[in-house]
Design an enzyme around this catalytic site. Structure first.
Site, PDB file in Angstrom:
ATOM      1  N   HIS A  65       0.819  -1.117   0.090  1.00 65.38           N
ATOM      2  CA  HIS A  65      -0.020   0.035   0.117  1.00 65.38           C
ATOM      3  C   HIS A  65       1.045   1.057   0.069  1.00 65.38           C
ATOM      4  O   HIS A  65       2.109   1.107   0.479  1.00 65.38           O
ATOM      5  CB  HIS A  65      -0.761   0.082   1.129  1.00 65.38           C
ATOM      6  CG  HIS A  65      -0.287  -0.213   2.549  1.00 65.38           C
ATOM      7  ND1 HIS A  65       0.173  -1.340   2.903  1.00 65.38           N
ATOM      8  CD2 HIS A  65       0.314   0.723   3.202  1.00 65.38           C
ATOM      9  CE1 HIS A  65       0.844  -1.139   4.226  1.00 65.38           C
ATOM     10  NE2 HIS A  65       0.947   0.222   4.414  1.00 65.38           N
ATOM     11  N   CYS A 267       1.853   3.192  11.606  1.00 67.27           N
ATOM     12  CA  CYS A 267       2.756   2.862  10.711  1.00 67.27           C
ATOM     13  C   CYS A 267       3.016   4.097   9.679  1.00 67.27           C
ATOM     14  O   CYS A 267       2.614   4.928   9.832  1.00 67.27           O
ATOM     15  CB  CYS A 267       1.984   1.482   9.839  1.00 67.27           C
ATOM     16  SG  CYS A 267       0.674   1.877   8.919  1.00 67.27           S
TER      17      CYS A 267
END
Length: 758
Positions: A65, A267
């Site tokens: 991603h 993250c």
């Protein structure tokens, strides 16, 4: 999520055999739908995110991603691989691959929807349904939520299995609503008896139940007629019940208050792993019989946990790969600090670790809570002091570089417009004529000079910030300003930052009453640390450092002949060794520190010129090599080579990283040879540069520009020749056959041999 994935974005027979090929296959589907405007640019962004940390997860899941300027709208593509694809997960290849593409400016609502997928991936029923689905539309419907996996969402089924089938609020709500848990739900009060423990973890602003009721999962187990031994096994009871904390919801002194944990997950991208770790921790918390509230600090922003929730917590879990925002809120509690993937892969272990710390009385001091560098997490206990020191220094450098670039370019433009006497112009406050170029040159020069005055304080302040978080900023900036005032310069800033961070960390280790903790970071720590750092800089170490700084400056100004050429070669080697990494940054910082004054010496400007010239060599050489001998490079590398022309010309060494990552043993040594040659020639030719950045766009500001370009050209040709020679000599690997004939047809023979080069 209805507009994010359609049947056209699903591939149930993904034939790719590498993660790069899988990303390309799914990205091509996005591009065919007009959701990705530049396929190669988007894939480069995906690869850059993958380089930060592998995106493979336990359970056969790969979730590449990124956020990219080449994405038109938030999009998700899904592929299912029969053979499995290695995404770096500890337990092996992934058969379920989700490619998430978010626009660079994705709105909060869309990012929140993307996060819901990450939570679904923690549900075994969801992944099992995807492995069994037989048509594209049904698969897309499952991911969108239109199709419900068998057994999910039915409250009666959830209740009969202890409320654990749903993996989310639904399961715990049904469990908590069964008859035998009426007292628990009545005592929950603030949660309305609808979501039990899950409501505290999914709603960041909610509070822990003010009762001593048993955990929801345990209550649900009782409702189903079980004794729930796993919860008791993994969560040993305290020595004595805390009747004071029981509240009014339960009158039995024997009732045991659940262990309470607060957690933060984050993250680098803030789209997937953040929410997967949260879901994993929440599920493990229910199974362990603890109350667990998670604050997800994702790209869509975050809602802070209620201070009452944090105050009531018995322990803290940080599962993060980027700085925890407002970390001092969690100070003084038993803390486990790990990477975000640990939160996904081993949540039960983390809960056990924090309970064990609490049982041993290991209430961490504020320094331990804030001890990791905010720029790069340093919570891993296996990291040595040298690694932490490098991170602390890079924290300061990373914040200083924008000031260097802005100030340096403004000063250089001031010289270009106003002439070399612009540094003697009066203040534009006293004299500014709108129609005179000299006044505009003086204006730019003086603005740049003001920006340069921040360099040393910013360097020192953010070194201290990297060590001790926000409490380190005040003494760091004060120490840096003093270093500037006493002419201790760059070396003084380094020392001031390290001293400030160390002083704050020392103060934070002192145990203080809970009532005083609120004023520590705002009043006490800044006051004491600034006084100590100021005393040390003014009275103890300031003068020796200033003397050393003057000696270094005099040595640089005295470099001539062979010594200068050797220094240029060394700096060239450093610039090309890791292409934007720590060694590259050391050389660049060394150069910019020399020109970060209003009147730098000739030697300092020669060093800056040599560093920038050498840094331009690797991407330009890779671009040239892909042009003259394209057959030696993969199709992707040839595309990257086109972009490398612009990146190299702009002095962005990172443009060569894709080539170095694919073939480091040939690309990096070749780049170092060319960089050393260019650095040495630049010094030998006497080229000078006042601007700290800009590449070919600041050539008019360079002394001896023609010879400077000759030095760059010589290094580029040397690197190109060497990398072509080495790649041409490599042992040819036998052709391999993929399961996708179309992929074979689109792949050059050299592409199939690329892993050999690596």
């Amino acid at each position: 999520m209805s507009d994010m994935i359609t049947a056209d974005l699903v591939d149930l027979d993904l034939s790719a055999d590498t993660k790069e090929a899988a990303a390309r296959a799914l990205a091509e589907r996005m591009a065919s739908q007009g959701r990705v405007t530049d396929l190669e640019g988007f894939l480069a962004d995906v690869a850059a995110r993958e380089a930060q940390m592998p995106t493979g997860l336990d359970g056969g899941i790969g979730i590449p991603h990124c956020r990219s300027a080449h994405v038109t709208e938030p999009t998700l593509a899904f592929g299912r691989s029969a053979a499995g694809i290695d995404f770096g997960a500890p337990d092996g290849p992934a058969d379920l691959v989700f490619l998430i593409a978010a626009p660079a400016g994705a709105d909060d609502a869309h990012l929140t929807i993307l996060s819901s997928l990450a939570r679904q991936l923690m549900n075994a029923e969801f992944t099992s349904a995807l492995r069994a689905v037989g048509d594209l539309e049904t698969a897309a419907g499952l991911i969108r939520g239109d199709e419900v996996p068998s057994g999910e969402g039915r409250q009666d089924a959830a209740a009969s299995t202890g409320g654990e089938t749903g993996g989310g609020a639904t399961g715990t709500a049904s469990a908590a609503s069964t008859g035998s848990t009426a007292s628990a739900t009545a005592g929950a009060g603030a949660d309305g008896g609808t979501q039990g423990t899950s409501s505290t973890s999914q709603g960041a602003g909610s509070v822990f139940a003010d009762t001593a009721a048993a955990p929801v999962a345990a209550s649900a187990g009782a409702a189903a007629g079980s004794t729930a031994p796993p919860a008791g096994a993994s969560a040993p009871a305290p020595a004595a019940p805390e009747s004071a904390g029981s509240g009014a919801g339960s009158g039995a002194d024997s009732a045991e208050r659940p262990f309470r944990i607060v957690a933060v997950t984050s993250c680098p991208t803030g789209i997937a792993h953040t929410y997967m770790a949260a879901e994993s921790l929440e599920n493990a918390g229910r199974e362990a019989g603890v109350e667990l509230a998670v604050e997800t600090q994702g790209s869509a922003g975050f809602t802070r946990l209620d201070p009452a929730v944090i105050a009531a917590a018995d322990g803290v879990i940080f599962a993060h790969d980027v700085p925890v925002r407002d970390k001092d809120r969690f100070a003084g509690k038993p803390t486990v600090d790990v990477g975000v993937k640990a939160g996904i892969n081993r949540p039960t272990d983390l809960i056990r670790e924090v309970r064990d710390k609490a049982a041993r009385g290991e209430t961490s001091a504020p320094a331990a809570v804030s001890g990791g560098t905010p720029v790069e997490r340093a919570g891993d206990s296996t990291e040595g002091y040298g690694t932490k020191l490098r991170k602390w220094l890079m924290s300061g450098v990373s914040y200083m570089v924008p000031f260097v670039a802005a100030g340096g370019l403004l000063i250089a433009l001031g010289f270009a417009i106003g002439g070399w006497e612009v540094n003697k112009a009066p203040s534009v406050m006293d004299h500014f004529v709108w129609t005179q170029t000299g006044s505009w040159g003086a204006l730019l020069f003086q603005i740049g000079g003001v920006a340069f005055k921040f360099l040393v304080p910013v360097l020192a302040g953010y070194i201290a910030y990297g060590m001790a978080d926000r409490p380190g900023l005040v003494p760091g900036f004060v120490g840096g300003a003093i270093a500037l005032d006493i002419n201790a310069g760059f070396l003084g800033g380094l020392a001031a930052g390290l001293i400030a961070g160390g002083v704050v960390m020392g103060i934070q280790k002192v145990r203080i009453p809970a009532a005083l903790r609120g004023i520590m970071p705002v009043v006490v720590i800044p006051l004491i640390s600034a006084a100590i750092v100021g005393f040390l800089m003014f009275v103890v170490i300031g003068k020796p450092i200033a003397t050393a700084q003057k000696g270094l400056t005099d040595w640089l100004n005295g470099l001539t002949g062979a010594n200068a050429i050797l220094l240029g070669a060394l700096l060239g080697l450093m610039m090309c060794f890791d292409l934007g990494g720590p060694i590259n940054k050391v050389a660049y910082t060394f150069a910019t520190a020399g020109i970060a004054v209003s009147d730098p010496g000739d030697s300092a400007m020669k060093i800056m010129a040599a560093v920038m010239a050498a840094g331009m060599v690797p991407p330009l050489a890779m671009a040239l090599a892909t042009t003259v001998r394209g057959k030696l490079f993969t199709r992707t590398e040839r595309e990257n080579g086109k972009a490398a022309w612009v990146l190299g010309a702009s002095f962005i060494s990172e443009g060569a990283i894709p080539f170095a990552a694919a073939d480091p043993l040939r690309v990096i040594p070749s780049s170092m040879v060319g960089g050393a040659l260019t650095g040495a020639l630049s010094m030998a030719f006497g080229a000078t540069l006042r601007a700290p950045h800009g590449g070919v766009f600041v050539i008019p500001l360079i002394g001896n520009p023609f010879l400077y370009l000759v030095a760059i050209a010589a290094g580029v040709c040397a690197t190109t020749a060497l990398v072509v020679l080495l790649k041409g000599m490599r042992k040819q690997a036998p052709e391999t056959t993929t399961a996708n004939p179309a992929a074979d047809a689109a792949t050059t023979p050299k592409e199939t041999k690329q892993p050999v080069a690596a």
